[in-house]
Design an enzyme around this catalytic site. Structure first.
Site, short mmCIF file in Angstrom:
data_model
loop_
_atom_site.label_atom_id
_atom_site.label_comp_id
_atom_site.label_asym_id
_atom_site.label_seq_id
_atom_site.Cartn_x
_atom_site.Cartn_y
_atom_site.Cartn_z
N THR A 191 -7.67 35.65 15.76
CA THR A 191 -6.66 35.93 16.31
C THR A 191 -5.32 35.17 15.79
OG1 THR A 191 -6.62 34.35 18.25
CG2 THR A 191 -8.13 36.52 18.44
N MET A 232 -1.14 38.96 17.65
CA MET A 232 -1.83 39.72 18.79
C MET A 232 -3.42 39.27 19.14
SD MET A 232 0.60 42.08 19.47
CE MET A 232 1.48 40.73 19.48
N HIS A 233 -3.66 38.37 19.83
CA HIS A 233 -4.66 37.93 20.03
C HIS A 233 -5.52 38.80 20.45
CE1 HIS A 233 -3.50 33.62 19.35
NE2 HIS A 233 -2.35 33.72 20.02
N ASP A 234 -5.36 39.32 21.85
CA ASP A 234 -6.31 40.17 22.47
C ASP A 234 -6.46 41.55 21.63
OD1 ASP A 234 -6.35 38.52 24.88
OD2 ASP A 234 -5.01 39.49 25.75
#
Length: 304
Positions: A191, A232-234
């Site tokens: 991520t 944009m981790h999620d």
């Protein structure tokens, strides 16, 4: 055939992008959303999720989940996402309400009704999932797999070693990782590479209505900057569902540290098999960044 998924989330600015992708990616069939305390309180994450559903005018059932971790005091990430969790955009008022049952029971009921096993996607702390697995173990055969955004094989982002979603409720994460269900872990190793560039971010206001909304939110997001790029981790958890070839995975034994003075919340990822324990998690270790960025652009172009 579209893949049925349930999404457990704690919106959260980058959650908003992941929710958009989960709703509008043609390959996915988002059938249930649940909220959990994480980035901000569960009352705020629920309000934010309902605001997004109203913004896109979609009717997906949503259940409010755990307000606190299993055994410890709550922590949040308001410093990253703003006090509301989605600072920067004025959503219109609505009268939508969550379902009248707790999230883990809503997941249980939906799993038991489903004609086939369902993929669970968790992009916040794992409290709701731990409650489901501990209180409703009969549901396990109905879970195809669990895909999470959380953890790390190396450094953390809220302590030197721990990633926020795991550190927010280490006991819940430990319960989930011990459960025996199939788990794919998209942690900081991938991520932190999932960056939207300043050039692309600058195009969002002209893209569509959602692009304007996201651009406003991103201007308040503290996981990077509009000038250097935003992580944009999620969104990585959603990307893996539809573009798994973009990720390099390795089966590993993973445990969660719950006791350490400095290491609580750390995901101990045994990459080299030093412990001699069987793998219980598919760990994402690398990402095709250009492929990810291209996929994001394609998906956001589909969103109204």
């Amino acid at each position: 055939m579209r893949l049925p998924i349930f999404l457990d989330t704690d919106p959260g600015i980058d959650d908003a992008v992941a929710i958009a992708a989960a709703i509008f990616t043609p390959e996915l069939d988002l059938q249930l959303m649940t909220t959990v305390a994480g980035n901000v309180s569960v009352e705020k994450t629920t309000r934010n999720a309902l605001q997004l559903l109203h913004f896109w005018n979609v009717d997906i059932p949503l259940a409010q989940g755990a307000a606190v971790p299993l055994v410890r005091a709550p922590r949040d990430a308001a410093s990253v996402h703003g006090e509301s969790g989605m600072a920067g955009y004025d959503f219109v008022e609505h009268n939508r309400q969550p379902l009248g049952i707790p999230a883990f029971l809503a997941i249980r009921d939906a799993l038991m009704r489903a004609p086939e096993p369902v993929t669970l996607v968790a992009i916040g702390p794992l409290t709701n999932i731990a409650l489901l697995l501990s209180q409703c173990p009969e549901c396990k055969p109905y879970i195809r797999r669990l895909v999470i955004m959380g953890g790390s094989a190396g450094r953390g982002n809220c302590t030197p070693n721990a990633e926020f979603n795991i550190a927010a409720d280490p006991e819940a994460a430990a319960c989930v990782f011990r459960s025996g269900i199939e788990i794919v872990m998209c942690g900081l190793d991938v991520t932190n590479q999932a960056i939207l560039t300043p050039d692309y971010l600058a195009t969002l206001p002209e893209l569509n209505r959602t692009g304007k909304m996201l651009h406003a939110l991103f201007s308040h997001y503290r996981s990077g900057s509009m000038q250097s790029g935003l992580r944009m981790h999620d969104l990585c958890a959603i990307a893996w569902l539809v573009r798994p070839e973009l990720f390099t995975l390795k089966p590993c034994f993973v445990a969660v540290e719950t006791q350490g003075e400095f290491t609580s919340g750390t995901t101990v990822v045994d990459i080299d098999g030093c412990l001699g324990k069987p793998a219980n998690v598919q760990v994402a270790l690398d990402l095709n960044v250009k492929g990810f960025q291209q996929w994001v652009a394609e998906v956001l172009a589909l969103v109204p």
